[in-house]
Scaffold this active site. Structure first.
Site, PDB file in Angstrom:
ATOM      1  N   GLY A 195      -5.051   1.725   7.819  1.00  0.00           N
ATOM      2  CA  GLY A 195      -6.102   1.030   8.568  1.00  0.00           C
ATOM      3  C   GLY A 195      -5.857  -0.467   8.613  1.00  0.00           C
ATOM      4  O   GLY A 195      -6.108  -1.117   9.638  1.00  0.00           O
ATOM      5  N   ASP A 231       0.856  -1.184   0.000  1.00  0.00           N
ATOM      6  CA  ASP A 231       0.000   0.000   0.000  1.00  0.00           C
ATOM      7  C   ASP A 231       0.897   1.241   0.000  1.00  0.00           C
ATOM      8  O   ASP A 231       1.345   1.706   1.043  1.00  0.00           O
ATOM      9  CB  ASP A 231      -0.910  -0.005   1.223  1.00  0.00           C
ATOM     10  CG  ASP A 231      -1.891   1.177   1.214  1.00  0.00           C
ATOM     11  OD1 ASP A 231      -1.731   2.079   0.366  1.00  0.00           O
ATOM     12  OD2 ASP A 231      -2.814   1.177   2.047  1.00  0.00           O
ATOM     13  N   ILE A 233      -0.802   9.247   8.496  1.00  0.00           N
ATOM     14  CA  ILE A 233      -1.524   8.322   9.368  1.00  0.00           C
ATOM     15  C   ILE A 233      -1.121   6.885   9.055  1.00  0.00           C
ATOM     16  O   ILE A 233      -0.623   6.570   7.982  1.00  0.00           O
ATOM     17  CB  ILE A 233      -3.048   8.492   9.232  1.00  0.00           C
ATOM     18  CG1 ILE A 233      -3.499   8.162   7.792  1.00  0.00           C
ATOM     19  CG2 ILE A 233      -3.479   9.884   9.637  1.00  0.00           C
ATOM     20  CD1 ILE A 233      -5.012   8.134   7.615  1.00  0.00           C
ATOM     21  N   HIS A 266       0.335   7.981   3.794  1.00  0.00           N
ATOM     22  CA  HIS A 266       0.920   7.326   4.959  1.00  0.00           C
ATOM     23  C   HIS A 266       2.407   7.635   5.148  1.00  0.00           C
ATOM     24  O   HIS A 266       3.020   7.122   6.085  1.00  0.00           O
ATOM     25  CB  HIS A 266       0.727   5.812   4.837  1.00  0.00           C
ATOM     26  CG  HIS A 266      -0.692   5.406   4.658  1.00  0.00           C
ATOM     27  ND1 HIS A 266      -1.647   5.566   5.634  1.00  0.00           N
ATOM     28  CD2 HIS A 266      -1.348   4.882   3.586  1.00  0.00           C
ATOM     29  CE1 HIS A 266      -2.818   5.131   5.185  1.00  0.00           C
ATOM     30  NE2 HIS A 266      -2.660   4.716   3.941  1.00  0.00           N
TER      31      HIS A 266
END
Length: 901
Positions: free
Chosen positions: A823, A800, A820, A805
């Site tokens: 998830g 990802d 961040i 991120h």
């Protein structure tokens, strides 16, 4: 032709509470038969009975275990006064990688599939003979015919039923009792755990039931002792094909090196034959040719076993002794196992006196752990297993006792399993191993008076083919031989002159080559060997016939195409070697639609409540997406979700329990689900997309490296007014076998893309859409884990690469002060917490409720409710919930996982 009637017949169907068994029951009842609906679930059985009775048919429920066949058949006799047809359909799955398979998981499969079929058939057999009519259908499987990853127990049982069928066919012929084996592919309670929805829709049991009805009718086609693959409207017969083989001079020049020199002849199928019987081979003539040949040419370098340790079971005499002496001469450390201590000691002494190294181990082959332990203690390791131990308890099926059945299956099949299980971790760790197991021509072709022996021997073949698949990446090769030689067993049934001519010495060289380093490729194969001759035997499948999948199939249609179904000479015959190859023709038939058919009904993802926009979008089927990975990628993922250097089973590829964390299942599918086209939505803006929910189910043991293929589809689209909720489904399959490993359902919310009409509320998708509300009590377990400041940078290497991120400026666009954490990284960390606290699970679902910044502490609160563990994950520093509506479904034998140093 006129419609086939079963009026006056009583049909017993085992495992008939759903799936195939239910379909059989309903079809037979609709054609006038009395039906005994057997299932261990009383409500399921009764529901089928009620359906039959309401339709005007006659049926009764039986809830006995199939291992109590007498009780099953007695219900037929008590209710209807007779039994004429038996469909052995009951079955269970206990899939597990061979290394982790328990004895209980092995034994349960053999009990239900093999012992159940024996018990029910035995109870019906006398009635069949007395009335001079009976029909038996046994349920095999592609996994039994070809082997399959994670199904060693199932493959063994299912292949065993093939030989059981062939023996019943021989013994029953004179009494008008016919037996047929089918390898069906159909939706059932078992297959729904390993097949995608679109396949399940086409693989209706109703495409198998008409075939079973056709072959069991008194006027049905000749199918006695035959094997058929059936499913998705496709039907084909499968038979044995044998290479011409190679002939060797039967003297001292017949060595493993000589076998290597002529190996291409052994496996050459030009001018092959198609035997149906053990007698279809000129054994004596071949032996005479062998004796007249010049000395056998030898390969260079010589095939030897220096510094290799070889275990041979049943080595106190006969074949085992011949093997032991050969390995001793060729430099091996030889472990001689036999139930008779004096026999094992005598062979060991013989080897030692000749200058070799040997160790006698006296015990049953079922005590494989003790044999391997002794070998490792004496010689440091094990490199070769020759599973040879066996017994005979010959008896006509009418007279065969349960004890005679159990004893033969235990020594041959369970003994082979136990020895293979004991050497497996040793072989895996050293990334080298060779296994040769012992089948028999009886196990290939069946034989009168040997139902127990033929079943056990064929079961060994099924087991070995699965081991060959699982062992491939560890350089573990496994093959099966069907030898004919004069031994203590054959001495009771062979004339003296044959015993002298067909010496065990003439089997040993082929076993030697197959078990040597010189054999670098041959695995999962079957070889017939006798008197200086060796040949390979494989499956050949007729081209078969595909019926339209959008029309109901009937027994009459099956019979009308019988000549095509059983035609091996029309140029369309094939030789499948894997379950994926075998399934391809069935899959190809998915598109076989009758001209007046309604194609819209063939797509299981279509929903009448969908708007026209969504319906059109669902018709766009994305291309499958490949994913290949190695142990390095598994370690990288495990590290990315917080595995440490102390948790070696997750971070060191050489650990004997090295594994991927279960949540690794989201990685192979990530690009497939993330790449689903959504630009057909109104006002679509990818910047307004949020990952809402993730559901992962694990349908097979997770390989630690492999070639996978992802098949994505649009599952559900909801109009939420100002937003759209889009759920995609991805089936991740093993590219070689077609087995489903993972299924992912990913739901994303796209703000500003609503208002297109259609469904506003989703359907109940079981665990994938469950609310998972935690109980109002303190958590049963709480785990904390502080993420690393570099956690997102590490996790993104698993695929990802969203800059959200890693780059502050991209995070700012999304409204965040800093990058961040993914998830799915929080998902993986929490999934690891559940695994460590409660053990293995088979699915996991979460809703993403908040964000995590790298360096924050995740707190997972867990509650165990039955076979589910509900959990909530929060950020400790901010008290914010980040994962909600979350739960896993525990595997049946879950125990908490602790890292081993």
């Amino acid at each position: 032709m006129s419609q086939l009637s079963f009026k006056g017949h009583t049909v017993v169907v085992t495992g008939a509470g759903g799936g195939l068994g239910k379909a059989y029951s309903l079809l037979f009842a609709s054609r006038g038969a009395n039906v005994v609906v057997n299932d261990v679930s009383q409500p399921a059985a009764q529901k089928v009975v009620d359906e039959i009775v309401q339709a005007g048919g006659r049926a009764v429920a039986n809830t006995s275990s199939v291992t109590d066949g007498a009780a099953v058949i007695q219900t037929a006799l008590d209710t209807f006064g007779a039994v004429t047809i038996l469909i052995n359909n009951a079955g269970i799955l206990r899939d597990k990688g061979f290394k982790n398979m328990t004895d209980q998981e092995w034994d349960q499969l053999q009990l239900v599939h093999l012992k159940g079929a024996f018990s029910c058939t035995k109870a019906a057999w006398g009635h069949f003979r007395k009335q001079k009519f009976g029909r038996v259908v046994n349920t095999a499987s592609a996994a039994g015919l070809y082997g399959n990853f994670g199904q060693a127990n199932y493959s063994a049982a299912k292949m065993g039923l093939v030989a059981f069928t062939k023996t019943l066919a021989r013994e029953g012929a004179k009494y008008n009792i016919r037996a047929t084996a089918i390898a069906p592919m159909a939706a059932s309670a078992m297959t729904q755990t390993i097949m995608p929805p679109e396949m399940l829709a086409t693989l209706k049991p109703e495409f198998v039931a008409p075939f079973v009805a056709a072959v069991t009718h008194p006027d049905g086609p000749e199918a006695n002792g035959k094997v058929f693959e059936v499913g998705a409207g496709y039907v084909a017969e499968i038979r044995w094909e044998r290479s011409r083989g190679a002939i060797f001079k039967t003297d001292t020049s017949f060595t493993p090196s000589a076998v290597k020199a002529k190996w291409e002849e052994v496996t050459d199928f030009e001018n092959s034959t198609f035997p149906n019987d053990m007698s279809e081979f000129d054994a004596k003539g071949t032996l005479e040719k062998a004796m007249k040949l010049p000395p056998n040419p030898q390969s260079d370098p010589e095939v030897r076993f220096d510094n290799k340790t070889v275990i041979i079971t049943g080595a106190g005499a006969g074949l085992g002794r011949a093997y032991a002496l050969m390995y001793g001469r060729l430099g091996a450390n030889v472990v001689i196992n036999d139930v008779k201590e004096e026999n094992a000691a005598a062979v060991a002494e013989e080897i030692i006196k000749a200058g070799g190294k040997a160790l006698p181990v006296a015990c049953s082959a079922e005590d494989g752990d003790a044999i391997v332990k002794a070998a490792v203690e004496k010689f440091g390791s094990v490199h070769v297993l020759i599973a040879n131990a066996g017994i005979l308890r010959d008896r006509s099926f009418t007279a065969m006792t349960e004890q005679e059945w159990d004893a033969v299956v235990a020594v041959h099949l369970r003994g082979t399993y136990k020895c293979c299980k004991a050497v497996w971790p040793v072989f895996q760790k050293q990334k080298y191993g060779r296994i040769v197991t012992t089948c028999s021509q009886v196990g290939i072709y069946g034989n009168f008076g040997q139902a127990n022996y033929s079943t056990a021997k064929a079961g060994i073949l099924g087991l070995t083919r699965s081991l060959a698949i699982e062992g491939q990446r560890f350089n573990i090769l496994a093959n099966t031989i069907a030898p004919s030689a004069g031994t203590a067993m054959t001495a009771t049934i062979w004339p003296q002159e044959w015993l002298e001519a067909f010496k065990p010495d003439y089997i040993a060289p082929v076993v030697g080559f197959l078990s040597s380093e010189a054999n670098e490729e041959t695995s999962g194969c079957l070889f017939e060997i006798m008197g200086g001759w060796a040949a390979q035997t494989r499956w050949q499948r007729a081209g078969g016939h595909g019926f339209p999948v959008n029309r109901a199939l009937t027994p009459e249609a099956i019979i009308s195409k019988w000549d095509v179904i059983t035609n091996f000479d029309d140029g369309r015959a094939t030789n499948p070697t894997t379950t994926m190859e075998a399934g391809q023709q069935l899959l190809d038939n998915f598109q076989n639609l009758a001209p007046d058919g309604d194609e819209s009904n063939s797509d299981s993802y279509a929903d009448p409540e969908d708007s026209e926009l969504v319906a059109e979008a669902k018709k766009n089927v994305p291309e499958p997406l490949d994913y290949s990975y190695t142990e390095r990628d598994v370690i990288l993922y495990n590290l990315g979700v917080g595995a440490t250097e102390q948790e070696l089973q997750w971070t060191y590829e050489g650990h004997d329990q090295f594994a991927a964390l279960p949540t690794f299942g989201v990685i192979p599918q990530f690009l497939a689900s993330g790449g689903m086209a959504l630009d057909w939505l109104p006002n679509f803006n990818p910047a307004k997309l949020l990952h809402g929910e993730q559901y992962l189910t694990i349908k097979a043991p997770i390989p630690t490296s492999g070639e996978l293929v992802n098949e994505p589809r649009l599952l559900e689209v909801l109009d939420k007014g100002k937003a759209a909720a889009v759920t995609s489904i991805v089936q991740t399959k093993d590219k070689a076998t077609g087995q489903v490993i993972f299924e992912n359902q990913s739901t994303v919310f796209i703000r500003g893309s609503g208002g297109f009409g259609g469904k506003r509320t989703g359907k109940d998708r079981g665990a994938a859409s469950a609310a998972n509300t935690p109980p109002k009590r303190a958590p049963d377990v709480v785990m904390e884990e502080k993420t690393l400041p570099q956690q997102a940078a590490l996790y993104r290497l698993s695929g990802d690469y969203n800059p959200l991120h890693i780059l502050p400026e991209f995070a700012a666009v999304g409204g965040f002060d800093k990058p961040i954490l993914h998830g799915l990284c929080s998902f993986g960390i929490s999934g690891k917490h559940v695994l460590k606290s409660f053990g293995e699970y088979k699915d996991i679902k979460v809703r993403f409720a908040g964000v995590v910044f790298p360096g924050e502490t995740l707190v997972t609160e867990m509650w165990k409710e039955g076979n589910k563990v509900l959990f909530v994950t929060k950020v400790k520093e901010r008290g914010t919930t980040v994962l909600a509506n979350a739960a896993v479904t525990l595997a049946e034998s879950s125990i908490p996982i602790k890292a081993k140093l």
